[in-house]
Design an enzyme around this catalytic site. Structure first.
Site, PDB file in Angstrom:
ATOM      1  N   GLY A  12       0.692  -1.276   0.035  1.00  0.00           N
ATOM      2  CA  GLY A  12      -0.288  -0.104   0.328  1.00  0.00           C
ATOM      3  C   GLY A  12       1.009   1.168   0.285  1.00  0.00           C
ATOM      4  O   GLY A  12       0.695   2.216   0.914  1.00  0.00           O
ATOM      5  N   TYR A 163     -14.578  -3.084  11.855  1.00  0.00           N
ATOM      6  CA  TYR A 163     -12.512  -2.293  11.635  1.00  0.00           C
ATOM      7  C   TYR A 163     -11.984  -2.810  12.397  1.00  0.00           C
ATOM      8  O   TYR A 163     -10.963  -2.732  12.266  1.00  0.00           O
ATOM      9  CB  TYR A 163     -13.209  -0.815  11.592  1.00  0.00           C
TER      10      TYR A 163
END
Length: 286
Positions: A12, A163
């Site tokens: 990422g 999350y």
């Protein structure tokens, strides 16, 4: 202290924190693989693997841009192998790729649940797994997760359970791998910001320009990560580090340069335990 000649594999890393870590290492003359999904420009997000590679090389490093989906086992295995083949090994792995959705249980669709768990927890586990055989051969090998301390309080789970589970999954990988890999001399640590960081996620998902102004820059985490990678891997492992506290312990006394707008009070990030208080006697602190 230098990362000259070291090889980093960063997931990422086409923008934000991952890119900042890459550029900081490149300034020493490091080799960096940018393993990310963005190969084509995105209308709302700056940066691709190719623009990241250009920044790395401009900073003095060597770059290998690879289009990688960390959910895809073959893609990850191939990227790790290509990195080791290109640069002659792997010294450092940064598990930075992450998906976020700050929704409660009823508002979280299962497709989003699966995405967060596949990228955050499973992706971190899988990238680390495939990198271990190469890290074993390195002189001072490190794995770093951009994940929080394990603070098992309802306040962190209740607002966005899916999350938090996925993000804490990354931290559980730190806890387990640090113990598992200690005999091999591979350090595994977590790094987390005390405040929000001025990234695309903060800009687009959390609070727009106002929150960006109340944030620190990605370079804060880049400098903290650089300090971690220069630590001896056999003795510095299993740590859950908050950026400013760790940097203060390493002698940093002025955090003002990392503030987007020093006149705006800093916004606290999620997941920082109450007992992990800010460093005292520093400039530009919380």
């Amino acid at each position: 202290m230098s990362l000259k000649g070291k090889t980093l594999f960063i997931t990422g890393g086409s923008r934000g924190i991952g890119l900042a870590i890459a550029v900081r290492a490149a300034r020493d003359g490091a080799n960096v693989t940018i393993a990310a999904k963005t190969a084509e420009p995105h209308p709302k997000l700056e940066g691709t693997i190719y623009t990241a590679a250009a920044e790395i090389e401009a900073a003095g490093g060597r770059a290998l841009p690879l289009m990688v989906d960390v959910r895809d086992e073959a893609s990850v295995a191939e990227a790790i192998a290509k990195t080791a083949q290109t640069f002659g090994g792997i010294d450092i792995v940064v598990n930075n790729a992450s998906a976020i959705s700050l929704t409660n249980t009823q508002m979280t669709d299962m497709k989003r649940f699966d995405l967060m768990h596949q990228i955050n927890t499973r992706g971190t586990f899988m990238v680390s797994k495939y990198a271990i055989p190469h890290l074993e051969k390195a002189a001072n090998p490190h794995i770093l997760m951009l994940s929080p301390p394990l603070d098992m309080k309802a306040r962190w789970f209740a607002p966005h359970l899916a999350y938090t589970m996925a993000k804490y999954g990354m931290s559980l990988c730190v806890l387990g791998l640090a113990g598992e890999l200690a005999p091999k001399g591979i350090a595994v640590n977590a790094l987390w910001p005390r405040t929000t960081i001025a990234t695309a996620a903060v800009q687009n998902l959390l609070g727009g320009d106002k929150m960006v102004q109340a944030s620190r820059t990605p370079e804060m985490l880049a400098d903290a990560a650089w300090m971690i990678f220069n630590k001896p891997s056999r003795s510095f492992s299993g740590n859950f580090l908050i950026d400013d506290s760790f940097m203060a312990s390493e002698g940093v006394t002025d955090f003002t340069p990392y503030r987007v707008d020093p006149s705006v009070p800093l916004m606290p990030d999620f997941f920082v335990p109450e007992e992990m208080t800010p460093p005292q006697g520093v400039k530009g602190g919380v």
